[in-house]
Scaffold this motif. Sequence first.
Motif, PDB file in Angstrom:
ATOM      1  N   ILE A   7     -68.056 -13.587  -5.333  1.00 17.82           N
ATOM      2  CA  ILE A   7     -66.753 -13.401  -4.271  1.00 17.82           C
ATOM      3  C   ILE A   7     -67.723 -12.452  -2.926  1.00 17.82           C
ATOM      4  O   ILE A   7     -68.086 -10.953  -3.427  1.00 17.82           O
ATOM      5  CB  ILE A   7     -66.804 -12.122  -4.949  1.00 17.82           C
ATOM      6  CG1 ILE A   7     -65.784 -12.962  -5.924  1.00 17.82           C
ATOM      7  CG2 ILE A   7     -64.911 -11.234  -4.177  1.00 17.82           C
ATOM      8  CD1 ILE A   7     -64.527 -11.798  -7.060  1.00 17.82           C
ATOM      9  N   LYS A   8     -67.543 -12.911  -1.493  1.00 13.78           N
ATOM     10  CA  LYS A   8     -68.115 -11.957  -0.812  1.00 13.78           C
ATOM     11  C   LYS A   8     -67.211 -10.750  -0.022  1.00 13.78           C
ATOM     12  O   LYS A   8     -67.502  -9.739  -0.038  1.00 13.78           O
ATOM     13  CB  LYS A   8     -68.356 -13.135   0.944  1.00 13.78           C
ATOM     14  CG  LYS A   8     -69.264 -14.198   0.318  1.00 13.78           C
ATOM     15  CD  LYS A   8     -69.569 -14.831   1.093  1.00 13.78           C
ATOM     16  CE  LYS A   8     -69.954 -14.306   2.737  1.00 13.78           C
ATOM     17  NZ  LYS A   8     -70.404 -15.752   3.739  1.00 13.78           N
ATOM     18  N   SER A   9     -66.145 -10.879  -0.215  1.00 12.71           N
ATOM     19  CA  SER A   9     -65.273  -9.819  -0.106  1.00 12.71           C
ATOM     20  C   SER A   9     -63.600  -9.946  -0.267  1.00 12.71           C
ATOM     21  O   SER A   9     -63.912 -11.325  -0.607  1.00 12.71           O
ATOM     22  CB  SER A   9     -65.194 -10.466   1.900  1.00 12.71           C
ATOM     23  OG  SER A   9     -64.989 -11.538   2.271  1.00 12.71           O
ATOM     24  N   SER A  10     -63.114  -9.249  -0.354  1.00 12.27           N
ATOM     25  CA  SER A  10     -61.987  -9.254  -0.585  1.00 12.27           C
ATOM     26  C   SER A  10     -60.905  -8.163  -0.102  1.00 12.27           C
ATOM     27  O   SER A  10     -61.356  -7.386   0.991  1.00 12.27           O
ATOM     28  CB  SER A  10     -61.875  -8.791  -2.116  1.00 12.27           C
ATOM     29  OG  SER A  10     -61.616  -7.904  -2.174  1.00 12.27           O
ATOM     30  N   CYS A  11     -59.519  -8.832   0.175  1.00 14.48           N
ATOM     31  CA  CYS A  11     -58.768  -8.191   1.137  1.00 14.48           C
ATOM     32  C   CYS A  11     -57.552  -8.415   0.221  1.00 14.48           C
ATOM     33  O   CYS A  11     -56.750  -9.010   0.232  1.00 14.48           O
ATOM     34  CB  CYS A  11     -58.286  -8.408   2.573  1.00 14.48           C
ATOM     35  SG  CYS A  11     -57.360  -7.593   4.081  1.00 14.48           S
ATOM     36  N   SER A  12     -56.369  -6.793   0.388  1.00 11.94           N
ATOM     37  CA  SER A  12     -55.110  -6.548  -0.637  1.00 11.94           C
ATOM     38  C   SER A  12     -54.035  -6.097   0.723  1.00 11.94           C
ATOM     39  O   SER A  12     -54.519  -5.339   1.758  1.00 11.94           O
ATOM     40  CB  SER A  12     -55.173  -6.257  -1.334  1.00 11.94           C
ATOM     41  OG  SER A  12     -55.756  -5.302  -1.654  1.00 11.94           O
ATOM     42  N   ILE A  13     -52.843  -6.288   0.564  1.00 12.23           N
ATOM     43  CA  ILE A  13     -51.943  -5.721   0.980  1.00 12.23           C
ATOM     44  C   ILE A  13     -50.481  -5.281   0.661  1.00 12.23           C
ATOM     45  O   ILE A  13     -50.602  -6.552  -0.229  1.00 12.23           O
ATOM     46  CB  ILE A  13     -51.139  -6.805   1.692  1.00 12.23           C
ATOM     47  CG1 ILE A  13     -51.855  -6.506   3.871  1.00 12.23           C
ATOM     48  CG2 ILE A  13     -49.967  -5.757   2.438  1.00 12.23           C
ATOM     49  CD1 ILE A  13     -51.499  -7.542   4.750  1.00 12.23           C
ATOM     50  N   LYS A  14     -50.855  -4.376  -0.318  1.00  8.24           N
ATOM     51  CA  LYS A  14     -49.781  -3.838  -1.219  1.00  8.24           C
ATOM     52  C   LYS A  14     -49.547  -2.486  -1.596  1.00  8.24           C
ATOM     53  O   LYS A  14     -49.983  -1.949  -1.186  1.00  8.24           O
ATOM     54  CB  LYS A  14     -48.960  -4.609  -2.774  1.00  8.24           C
ATOM     55  CG  LYS A  14     -50.464  -3.540  -3.000  1.00  8.24           C
ATOM     56  CD  LYS A  14     -51.327  -4.364  -4.732  1.00  8.24           C
ATOM     57  CE  LYS A  14     -52.736  -3.793  -5.750  1.00  8.24           C
ATOM     58  NZ  LYS A  14     -52.800  -3.993  -6.378  1.00  8.24           N
ATOM     59  N   ASN A  15     -47.816  -2.186  -1.881  1.00  9.67           N
ATOM     60  CA  ASN A  15     -47.710  -1.094  -1.778  1.00  9.67           C
ATOM     61  C   ASN A  15     -47.692   0.239  -0.272  1.00  9.67           C
ATOM     62  O   ASN A  15     -48.257   1.197  -0.384  1.00  9.67           O
ATOM     63  CB  ASN A  15     -48.217   0.405  -2.906  1.00  9.67           C
ATOM     64  CG  ASN A  15     -48.064   0.007  -4.231  1.00  9.67           C
ATOM     65  OD1 ASN A  15     -47.355  -1.012  -3.971  1.00  9.67           O
ATOM     66  ND2 ASN A  15     -48.727  -0.430  -4.887  1.00  9.67           N
TER      67      ASN A  15
END
Length: 206
Positions: A7-15
């Motif tokens: 996994i090179k990178s990750s992004c999340s959108i919540k709350n």
Amino acid sequence: MNQPYYIKSSCSIKNSQVSLNGSIVFKNETDSFSEFIKAAYKQQNTNYPKFFKMDNLSKLAFLTADILLKNENLNPEETNDIAMVFSNKASSLDTDRKHQDSIQNKENYYPSPAIFVYTLPNICIGEISIKYKLYSENSFFIFNGFNASHLCSYTKSLISSNKATQVLCGWVEFDDEDNYEAFIYLVAKEGTIKHSEEDILTLYNS
């Protein structure tokens, strides 16, 4: 010997917040998803006028992917060999409801083509593909919940069979203004976090 993937990178959108690689990059306490996503778009300097015509699911998926891919210094002017494997539980339910409301309105009956075009969940993949020229394999699956096992095995199959050099994976869920979340990550042959079910779940739940 099985080739390990990472996994090179990750992004999340919540709350009402945006996180990139585990660090919060934007937060805006608001009860309205519409207000939050517009504020996040502006703060992240996303330049894509068509964004405002998208449905909520596509806005959520597009902005999450855009933040991640910009951080990867991906050139949107070049064709990129990145596949996409997305999933969720509600499909395009939020837009489906709006489309149904327009059909049932006897006083103002006119189903909107602008709404109807988003009554498939995989349309959000198309929006990302257009900006970043991602012309490799893409799929959108519907599950009862986040399915790390499927993401892990399907991604491995795509890279090992040379159908893509990298894969953008994720869970993008939008049911209503109070029920939304996006978790998108990029898989490649090199990186620091192993692409395993355990590590995927750790990132998703963080």
